[in-house]
Structure formats: C-alpha cells, structure tokens
Design an enzyme around this catalytic site. Structure first.
Site, PDB file in Angstrom:
ATOM      1  N   ARG A 155       0.824  -1.223   0.000  1.00 47.27           N
ATOM      2  CA  ARG A 155       0.000   0.000   0.000  1.00 47.27           C
ATOM      3  C   ARG A 155       0.856   1.269   0.000  1.00 47.27           C
ATOM      4  O   ARG A 155       0.435   2.322   0.440  1.00 47.27           O
ATOM      5  CB  ARG A 155      -0.992  -0.014   1.162  1.00 47.27           C
ATOM      6  N   LEU A 156       2.054   1.176  -0.563  1.00 48.59           N
ATOM      7  CA  LEU A 156       2.948   2.330  -0.685  1.00 48.59           C
ATOM      8  C   LEU A 156       2.758   2.944  -2.074  1.00 48.59           C
ATOM      9  O   LEU A 156       3.691   3.088  -2.859  1.00 48.59           O
ATOM     10  CB  LEU A 156       4.403   1.907  -0.450  1.00 48.59           C
TER      11      LEU A 156
END
Length: 192
Positions: free
Chosen positions: A171-172
């Site tokens: 989720r970066l």
C-alpha cells in the site's frame, strides 16, 4: 514539474485500451443533487482532450438533472489489471449541438431508438411498457433516419484537478496530482 497532464492520460488510457477486456472507457461519474446528496454510476467516455472529458446522457434522467442543477462532477477510471486509476474533478458544461448530433449519428439505430423510448431513471412498472414504446418509436422512424432527441446530449467535465494513482506493494502507492492554475498546471505528489 509537468505543465500538462493530458499526455500522461493519453499514455495510461492507451495502455488500458490495449489490455482491458471490457469497456476500457468506463468511468465512474459522481454527481450531487441540489441538496448536496451524492450519486455515482458508470458511464462511458466518448471523447477527451485538453478541453475536457465527454459523455452522453438523457438530460431528463437523474444524472442529467443533477448536472444541470449542480454543474460539478468527479470521474474515476479504474483499471484493476493495470493497478492504476485516474481521478478527475471539475465543473461540467453541455457539449454544443453539432458535437452531440455527430455522436448520436454514430450510435447504432437501436441505441438511437432507445434514447427516444426511454424515460431514463424514472420508475418503470413493467418491462413490456418500455418494449411497447420502443416498438412505437421504431415504427415512427421506420422510413427515416433517427434524429437526436431534444432531451439527449452530452456533458464535458472540464478538469481542475487530475490525480494519477499507481498501486504499489504494501500500500505504498504512487500518487501524482495536477491542479489547474491561471497559467497552466501545477504538479505535485500525495502521500499514499
């Protein structure tokens, strides 16, 4: 900093047109009614460029009425297989009659007839009523081309903000945002 997000849109959209199996031009359209209550639905992108993003609808249906009462909208293209999405926000304006006429003429005859037969978004007591109306319109225009109904046209979302989102592991995500200014576009990044 980039001065124009449209080249990036064209690149991403071109890739989606190559890889997405169904409706790569599908976009979620968010509107709000006069009281501010939101509504969202899928529509199809039918034209785009520096002047905006175009779709067509019945002006007497829910989305048409909401856009005429509150001419602001948001669009979302989501291409899951590419792990990308594009968000677009801005005011909305009707397309001109010549543009609407040209697009309407490109539609299939049954789609043209359906635009006349449908009271889009209004309650329909039973399917047979719509089918009867379709048959009546089909008979009405049996010997002629189907003209564009006066209540059917297009809208153009004039972007003020465009965000390009790329999925990343853990989720970066990578998020680029373009904001319209009086002299062009400012580009920045957003936290994931």
């Amino acid at each position: 900093m980039a001065d124009n997000p449209f080249a990036l849109f064209d690149e991403w959209y071109g890739r989606a047109r190559e890889t997405e199996i169904n409706d790569s031009n599908a976009m979620a359209l968010a509107t709000a009614d006069a009281a501010g209550y939101p509504s969202v639905r899928m529509v199809l992108l039918k034209g785009h460029g520096p002047d905006g993003f175009v779709f067509y609808t019945n002006y007497e249906g829910r989305k048409g009425g909401e856009l005429l009462a509150n001419p602001n909208a948001a669009l979302l293209f989501h291409w899951k297989s590419l792990r990308r999405q594009i968000r677009i926000e801005g005011p909305v304006e009707p397309v001109d009659d010549a543009t609407a006429d040209a697009y309407f003429a490109s539609r299939s005859r049954d789609s043209q007839l359906g635009a006349w037969a449908s009271d889009q978004s209004r309650p329909l007591p039973e399917r047979a009523i719509f089918e009867q109306r379709f048959a009546e319109v089909e008979a009405r225009f049996a010997e002629s081309q189907v003209p564009r109904p006066p209540h059917w046209s297009g809208f153009r979302v004039v972007p003020q903000r465009i965000e390009f989102w790329e999925d990343r592991d853990h989720r970066l995500h990578h998020r680029r945002v373009f904001t319209r200014t009086s002299t062009g576009w400012d580009e920045g990044l957003l936290y994931p």
